[in-house]
Design an enzyme around this catalytic site. Structure first.
Site, PDB file in Angstrom:
ATOM      1  N   LYS A  20      -2.543  15.644  -0.927  1.00  0.00           N
ATOM      2  CA  LYS A  20      -3.832  16.635  -0.326  1.00  0.00           C
ATOM      3  C   LYS A  20      -4.588  16.048   0.791  1.00  0.00           C
ATOM      4  O   LYS A  20      -4.851  16.500   1.820  1.00  0.00           O
ATOM      5  CB  LYS A  20      -4.660  16.997  -1.651  1.00  0.00           C
ATOM      6  CG  LYS A  20      -4.004  17.927  -2.522  1.00  0.00           C
ATOM      7  CD  LYS A  20      -4.963  18.372  -3.537  1.00  0.00           C
ATOM      8  CE  LYS A  20      -5.283  17.450  -4.732  1.00  0.00           C
ATOM      9  NZ  LYS A  20      -5.612  17.929  -5.982  1.00  0.00           N
ATOM     10  N   ASP A  86       9.402  17.941 -14.474  1.00  0.00           N
ATOM     11  CA  ASP A  86       9.211  16.658 -14.995  1.00  0.00           C
ATOM     12  C   ASP A  86      10.338  15.875 -14.296  1.00  0.00           C
ATOM     13  O   ASP A  86      11.642  15.842 -14.626  1.00  0.00           O
ATOM     14  CB  ASP A  86       9.244  16.490 -16.581  1.00  0.00           C
ATOM     15  CG  ASP A  86       8.874  15.111 -16.889  1.00  0.00           C
ATOM     16  OD1 ASP A  86       9.129  14.278 -15.938  1.00  0.00           O
ATOM     17  OD2 ASP A  86       9.052  14.866 -18.192  1.00  0.00           O
ATOM     18  N   ASP A 179       4.635   1.395   4.974  1.00  0.00           N
ATOM     19  CA  ASP A 179       3.747   0.477   5.110  1.00  0.00           C
ATOM     20  C   ASP A 179       2.605   1.194   6.187  1.00  0.00           C
ATOM     21  O   ASP A 179       2.976   1.219   7.416  1.00  0.00           O
ATOM     22  CB  ASP A 179       4.033  -0.927   5.556  1.00  0.00           C
ATOM     23  CG  ASP A 179       3.124  -1.994   5.221  1.00  0.00           C
ATOM     24  OD1 ASP A 179       1.665  -1.465   6.015  1.00  0.00           O
ATOM     25  OD2 ASP A 179       3.145  -3.011   4.780  1.00  0.00           O
ATOM     26  N   HIS A 180       1.699   1.777   5.932  1.00  0.00           N
ATOM     27  CA  HIS A 180       0.923   2.707   6.608  1.00  0.00           C
ATOM     28  C   HIS A 180       0.123   1.741   7.712  1.00  0.00           C
ATOM     29  O   HIS A 180      -0.129   2.405   8.985  1.00  0.00           O
ATOM     30  CB  HIS A 180      -0.057   3.461   5.963  1.00  0.00           C
ATOM     31  CG  HIS A 180      -1.335   2.650   5.367  1.00  0.00           C
ATOM     32  ND1 HIS A 180      -1.079   2.032   4.080  1.00  0.00           N
ATOM     33  CD2 HIS A 180      -2.681   2.644   5.791  1.00  0.00           C
ATOM     34  CE1 HIS A 180      -2.367   1.697   3.953  1.00  0.00           C
ATOM     35  NE2 HIS A 180      -3.315   1.849   5.025  1.00  0.00           N
ATOM     36  N   HIS A 242       0.960  -5.597   4.500  1.00  0.00           N
ATOM     37  CA  HIS A 242       0.423  -5.398   5.558  1.00  0.00           C
ATOM     38  C   HIS A 242       0.367  -6.480   6.382  1.00  0.00           C
ATOM     39  O   HIS A 242       0.700  -6.324   7.692  1.00  0.00           O
ATOM     40  CB  HIS A 242      -1.091  -4.827   5.319  1.00  0.00           C
ATOM     41  CG  HIS A 242      -1.050  -3.722   4.473  1.00  0.00           C
ATOM     42  ND1 HIS A 242      -0.381  -2.453   4.229  1.00  0.00           N
ATOM     43  CD2 HIS A 242      -2.038  -3.424   3.504  1.00  0.00           C
ATOM     44  CE1 HIS A 242      -0.555  -1.785   3.095  1.00  0.00           C
ATOM     45  NE2 HIS A 242      -1.754  -2.404   2.639  1.00  0.00           N
TER      46      HIS A 242
END
Ligand code: NAD
Length: 487
Positions: A20, A86, A179-180, A242
């Site tokens: 979201k 599920d 890995d943002h 990171h």
């Protein structure tokens, strides 16, 4: 208009917080920019029972802040479909298969599929297995790709198990490990600055660089996340992933081209030469910390935080020295540090260049030139160099050349998740973690954790609001160096 990408995008965990807050807005931006036009569909799957209308309303709310034209937003939302399932039940994939085939035909999707796992890590292997066994991976598609959230294992052993499970269904070129940090504009800027300027490219080695420093500091404490954080610590939460991925861009060899396969090969040349420490070497090269109260007593110590065991030995701070045993970096320390409750929030890279001899006379020493790449919260680049001081004698002083990301640039910068979804659809793995790098990062971190588990540390050992334990400064002082960023 950019070239249209044809795809069926499935988000497992389609009602979750990440979907979201990030995934739907990012997908909407790709639609607004024209990467997605007509030949795409999005499936959300989750445990909840939702009608299509209810799911559409959820997507509508999640993109609301980014909508300029409601008709355009409704057009986008009409491509969304929901399946209640599920994911641990193989039978639940039959409905998905039917819907996949329907959407393939309806939108002309050519069997191209992206499966995005925005679910808890314990499900990653199971979902991959059923995608294959239940026939969701197409034979005719131009591509089938798996995007997978962090964490990728909690040790080398568990990461290897996961890798083996995924490999049963997808080959490595199809797996996009998120890995943002790699999706951040200023992390990508490291490559532009380093390889885009022969000046830096030529000097990016032991002959010109004294040391490299990477800092990921946070002001916040553990907040409500102790359940997870107390088992991970800064080492596994921030260093293994990171920090190591940022180090990859800094330490890599020059890639033969800017293709993802060449970038990975160049990064792996560096990762493969990372010295894995034994216990004595861990004690010599790594420092752990845990925060105490702030000096004014307003911030409590880690041990008093909610859900933290009273005798916790967890690290909320890590500083360490990495050594790459390769000709480029012989004798050049890479210092890293990350921690909570530090003096300032900052993600930054400081490349400390060697200083020259003072030929100007006088007894003033020249300073080390420093190239700084500011990643978060404010993006920018600084370059501190020696220049002439305004005096009648020929003396020098340090001047700081700096550039800060403008508000205009910021508006144009894609969010990491937008960029990563785009790159995965485009088949570009440059900004994703590859298995070799992840495996080495785990082996490196496991060796440190094992050494720490064998001894008890006197905690707390740093004051909230400082830049960590004194030992962190001493670690650099031993080499005659100091942290550039002092909070
Ligand atoms: P969440 O708890 O908000 O959502 C979990 C989703 O998984 C829900 O849609 C739920 O219905 C679904 N789900 C759970 N069990 C299921 C089952 N048996 N069958 C079908 N669906 C099931 O989680 P989140 O915060 O959205 O995080 C998802 C993933 O993303 C995790 O791996 C997390 O580590 C990672 N992540 C999240 C964030 C974030 O900001 N939320 C940031 C980085 C990474």
């Amino acid at each position: 208009m950019p070239a249209e990408i044809t795809t069926l995008l499935t988000f497992f965990g389609g009602t979750g917080d990440l979907a979201k807050r990030k995934l739907y807005p990012s997908t909407y931006n790709l639609f607004k920019k024209g990467f997605l036009q007509e030949h795409f569909a999005v499936i959300g799957t989750a445990r909840q029972e939702l009608t299509t209308e209810e799911f559409h309303e959820m997507v509508r709310e999640s993109i609301a802040d980014f909508v300029e034209d409601q008709a355009n937003a409704e057009e986008f939302i009409s491509h969304f479909y929901y399946i209640q399932q599920d994911i641990t039940d193989s039978a639940a994939y039959a409905d998905m298969l039917t819907l996949n085939n329907e959407l393939d035909a309806k939108y002309g999707l050519k069997g191209n599929r992206i499966f995005y796992m925005s679910v808890a890590p314990r499900f990653f292997g199971t979902v991959a297995k059923y995608l294959k066994s239940e026939g969701l991976i197409t034979e005719n598609g131009e591509y089938n790709r798996l995007m997978i959230e962090k964490p990728f294992g909690t040790s080398f052993g568990t990461a290897e198990d996961l890798q083996n499970e995924l490999s049963e269904a997808f080959d490595d070129a199809q797996i996009f490990r998120i890995d943002h940090y790699l999706g951040k504009e200023m992390v990508q800027n490291i490559a532009a600055v380093r390889f885009g300027n022969p000046l830096f490219d030529a000097a990016w080695n032991k002959d010109y660089i004294e040391n490299v420093q990477v800092t990921l500091s946070e002001v916040l404490g553990v907040e409500e996340r102790a359940g997870y954080y107390d088992t991970a610590g800064a080492l596994r939460d921030m260093i293994q992933n990171h920090t190591m991925q940022i180090i990859g861009w800094l330490a890599m060899e020059k890639p033969a081209s800017f293709k993802d396969t060449d970038i990975r090969a160049a990064k792996n040349a560096a990762f493969n030469s990372l010295k894995i420490y034994n216990r004595e070497e861990v004690a010599e090269n790594f420092v752990r910390g845990q925060y105490g109260e702030s000096a004014d007593g307003t911030q409590k110590k880690y041990l008093d935080e909610m859900d933290v065991p009273a005798d916790s030995q967890n690290n909320t701070f890590v500083a360490g020295k990495l050594q790459f045993e390769m000709p480029r970096w012989e004798g050049v320390p890479f210092y890293i540090r990350s921690g909570k409750r530090l003096a300032a929030k900052s993600t930054r890279v400081d490349v400390v260049f060697k200083k020259g001899l003072n030929i100007f006379g006088g007894d003033v020493e020249l300073a080390n030139p420093v190239l700084t790449i500011l990643i978060d919260p404010k993006g920018g680049i600084e370059f501190k160099i020696n220049a002439k001081d305004v005096t009648s004698e020929f003396l020098t002083r340090v001047v700081n050349l700096n550039w800060t990301v403008s508000d205009e640039d910021k508006k144009l910068t894609p969010e990491p998740y937008e960029r990563m979804i785009h790159d995965a659809m485009d088949g570009n793995g440059s900004n994703f973690a590859d298995w070799n790098g992840v495996a080495i990062a785990w082996k490196f971190v496991d060796a440190i954790q094992e050494a720490w588990d064998a001894t008890r540390e006197q905690f707390p050992n740093y004051v909230s609001g400082s830049m960590g334990p004194v030992a962190s400064d001493e670690l650099l002082a031993k080499d005659g160096n100091e942290w550039v960023f002092k909070g």
